[in-house]
Design a protein around this motif. Structure first.
Motif, PDB file in Angstrom:
ATOM      1  N   UNK A 121      79.994  21.247  39.196  1.00 13.23           N
ATOM      2  CA  UNK A 121      78.740  20.667  39.653  1.00 13.23           C
ATOM      3  C   UNK A 121      77.608  21.323  38.872  1.00 13.23           C
ATOM      4  N   UNK A 122      76.886  20.535  38.065  1.00 12.92           N
ATOM      5  CA  UNK A 122      75.944  21.080  37.089  1.00 12.92           C
ATOM      6  C   UNK A 122      74.508  20.684  37.430  1.00 12.92           C
ATOM      7  N   UNK A 123      73.622  21.677  37.369  1.00 10.63           N
ATOM      8  CA  UNK A 123      72.189  21.456  37.462  1.00 10.63           C
ATOM      9  C   UNK A 123      71.574  21.764  36.104  1.00 10.63           C
ATOM     10  N   UNK A 124      70.806  20.809  35.547  1.00  9.41           N
ATOM     11  CA  UNK A 124      70.106  20.992  34.280  1.00  9.41           C
ATOM     12  C   UNK A 124      68.630  21.192  34.596  1.00  9.41           C
ATOM     13  N   UNK A 125      68.098  22.354  34.230  1.00 11.35           N
ATOM     14  CA  UNK A 125      66.701  22.687  34.514  1.00 11.35           C
ATOM     15  C   UNK A 125      65.887  22.506  33.240  1.00 11.35           C
ATOM     16  N   UNK A 126      64.823  21.716  33.315  1.00  6.75           N
ATOM     17  CA  UNK A 126      63.973  21.450  32.164  1.00  6.75           C
ATOM     18  C   UNK A 126      62.522  21.771  32.515  1.00  6.75           C
TER      19      UNK A 126
END
Length: 666
Positions: free
Chosen positions: A190-195
């Motif tokens: 389960x991946x969270x991409x923070x930008x």
């Protein structure tokens, strides 16, 4: 939002604008230019706004008392004496205000869309036509939108939908972060991409250059080194720099497309303790190419400016007695604007660096990010700063990432736990800062830049066509120790890089349809450091400056071989070069220091280098941070030396190499 400038600053900006257009016709008023400047910096804000306020104060002092009350001619003379022709570094830095003012004149946009700007007075002054109103003949692509490639809004998170825990947190959504996020998510994590930047899908992008620059670039495309010798262009939006670059895809040391005398990059890495499996790395290039549809730029997409460079090079090299120049490679770029030769290929509108409104760019926001979200349930959190990693100690005594501290758009803080690990891919400068804030030692050292500088050429009437009616960059020449690259910009960007002052600058812009342009690109290997959050970078006087002069002289000669009448190298004073001059002597005299030329880079890399020995690198050959169990770095900051070519494809390949071959967290 508070106004960015006070009354005195606005008055000075107006006086400065009037002086910089002395002897030139203005199609909009100085007040409108100042309003554009205020709008730009109101959106950029932060440290860049503080810097320009300070610069305005200093410049007003340098230009003398009662500057605004003096006649326009007197103001222009003071600028000429104290800024244009100064050798004082501080004054040369102040002189860069001219680029902002010219950009905010030629970047003028009337409220509304392209139809509302069909009669934009500044565009008409220079003979420029917006893409929607260009006439395309048989065999040409229509400039229309391609739908179906964008990230689904449902996959974009905010504070309310952000969970407290994920398997993997990926910091950064650009070339390194997006590819890594996809492959990690594909393993079931389960991946969270923070930008840090905003979410700007293609339908939100338009051709209002000033607006796009303010919203899509880090610091509004005004990020500089600490001494302001270099402008460093980086994207700050979902998709990172892949959203606002020219899509150039070059491998390191690709047979037939790289000069045979060029440094073998991967061999050099191995020699300094940073071995990379060559076969596996090139397999990673291949995998990226397959997903992005990378292919050679179509000749129709660069029909004017592209062949200008390659034809000029062949004419120049035919008369050369230098063996290295005889072995140079002149070719079309491979690009991820396409796939080529399909109905969805690049429609060559010429606005690559302001973002593609047409959904035709195969950037991270059209490929790996929507793939990761749609197929593997990754999610993206834009507008959010990753502050630092929170650590715990693993069973073997190494540090283990337990959580990432985030700062949300409203300024509130949030701790997101990570069950498996963290991937850092925010770009050379931001990744170095993030790792430093996370108490990782040795970050930000030996940063490399590919240094760029343009030379503009005036062509005879009717020769070569309108270079603005095509893809911005399509051809290159690899000369071994430097590259020449064709490029052309839309009005605002071209005005900011066009050399010259006062009426000279205006005259060159009026010849917008007659000028062609190209730039040099040379490697400045491990000259920089990220310190106190900013990039310090100095060229070496004995190695880099002679190479800069030689590359600029070579490109100028190539322009003349292609039929140019005169050339305008990007020099602070705005000098003209004509065919009868001793060009080598001219550049020897004109460039004494970096401040004498306009220099930029879109390819910062290094700072957190791969090395087997933690004494000499931040990450190991698998891109894992030394002394940690579960933190990877997968962006260009891990490159141990300068790769000398455009960095996009190699960055993607590195992320693939680090995450796709095997599970990096096991």
């Amino acid at each position: 939002m508070a106004a960015p400038f006070n009354f005195g600053q606005l008055t000075f900006l107006k006086a400065l604008t009037e002086a910089l257009f002395h002897g030139a016709e203005m199609k909009i008023t100085a007040d409108q230019v100042v309003a554009n400047i205020a709008t730009l910096f109101g959106k950029v804000g932060g440290t860049k706004l503080d810097e320009i306020r300070l610069s305005l104060t200093g410049t007003e002092i340098v230009l003398g008392p009662m500057f605004a009350e003096a006649s326009v001619a007197t103001r222009a003379e003071r600028i000429r004496n104290r800024l244009q022709n100064s050798q004082i570094d501080l004054f040369q830095d102040m002189a860069r205000l001219r680029g902002i003012i010219y950009a905010c004149y030629y970047g003028h946009w009337m409220p509304g869309d392209q139809d509302a700007n069909a009669n934009n007075p500044v565009h008409k002054q220079i003979g420029f036509t917006l893409p929607k109103h260009r006439v395309r003949g048989p065999g040409e692509l229509a400039i229309t939108r391609v739908d179906g490639r964008e990230i689904d809004d449902a996959h974009i998170l905010d504070a309310a939908t952000l969970a407290d825990e994920y398997d993997v947190v990926v910091v950064g959504s650009g070339a390194g972060g997006a590819v890594a996020a996809y492959h990690v998510a594909a393993r079931g994590y389960k991946v969270l991409i923070v930008e840090a930047g905003p979410f700007y899908p293609s339908p939100r992008i338009d051709h209002h250059e000033l607006d796009m620059v303010a919203n899509l670039f880090k610091h509004g495309a005004l990020q500089t080194s600490t001494d302001r010798d270099f402008v460093v262009f980086q994207g700050r939006c979902v998709g990172g720099s892949s959203t606002i670059n020219n899509g150039i895809c070059l491998r390191v040391n690709e047979p037939g497309r790289t000069h045979p005398d060029a440094v073998d990059i991967l061999a050099k890495w191995a020699s300094i303790g940073a071995p990379v499996d060559k076969a596996a790395f090139h397999a990673s290039y291949d995998a990226i190419a397959a997903r992005l549809g990378i292919g050679m730029a179509e000749p129709r997409s660069g029909r004017h400016n592209g062949p200008h460079l390659t034809n000029g090079w062949r004419a120049y090299a035919a008369a050369s007695t230098e063996p290295g120049e005889k072995r140079a490679v002149a070719d079309w770029f491979a690009k991820n604007f396409g796939p080529p030769n399909t109905p969805n290929a690049c429609a060559y509108c010429g606005y690559c660096n302001a973002g593609c409104p047409y959904g035709r760019r195969m950037g991270m926001a059209q490929t790996y990010l929507p793939d990761a979200c749609r197929d593997h349930d990754a999610r993206i959190l834009p507008g959010t700063k990753a502050e630092r990693i929170v650590w715990q100690t693993s069973i073997d005594g190494r540090r283990e990432a337990e959580a990432v501290k985030l700062i949300l758009p409203d300024g509130s803080e949030r701790l997101v736990r990570t069950r498996v690990g963290v991937v850092v891919a925010a770009g050379t400068i931001a990744s170095s800062k993030f790792l430093d804030r996370s108490d990782i030692g040795g970050t930000g050292y030996q940063v490399s830049l590919n240094i760029a500088s343009p030379v503009v050429a005036l062509m005879p009437p009717g020769v070569g066509g309108n270079a603005w009616d095509e893809d911005q960059m399509t051809s290159y020449v690899d000369c071994g120790d430097f590259l020449l690259e064709s490029h052309f910009q839309p009005p605002m960007a071209m005005a900011s890089l066009m050399p010259g002052w006062f009426a000279d600058h205006a005259a060159r812009m009026k010849n917008f349809g007659r000028v062609h342009s190209a730039g040099i690109l040379f490697p400045a290997d491990r000259r920089g450091q990220v310190k106190d959050g900013k990039l310090r970078f100095k060229l070496d006087n004995d190695e880099d400056l002679p190479l800069l002069r030689r590359a600029m002289a070579t490109l100028t000669k190539v322009h003349f071989a292609a039929g140019a009448l005169e050339c305008y190298p990007a020099l602070t004073k705005g000098q003209v070069v004509t065919p009868g001059m001793d060009i080598d002597d001219f550049f020897e005299d004109a460039i004494r220091e970096a401040d004498d030329a306009t220099l930029s880079s879109s390819h910062p890399h290094g700072g957190n280098a791969i090395n087997e020995d933690p004494q000499y690198g931040v990450v190991d050959p698998e891109c894992r941070v030394h002394g940690t169990t579960n933190v990877l770095v997968t962006d260009a900051s891990v490159f141990p030396t300068c790769i000398r070519v455009n960095a996009q494809w190699t960055t993607m390949a590195m992320a693939h190499y680090a995450t796709a071959r095997s599970d990096p967290f096991r």
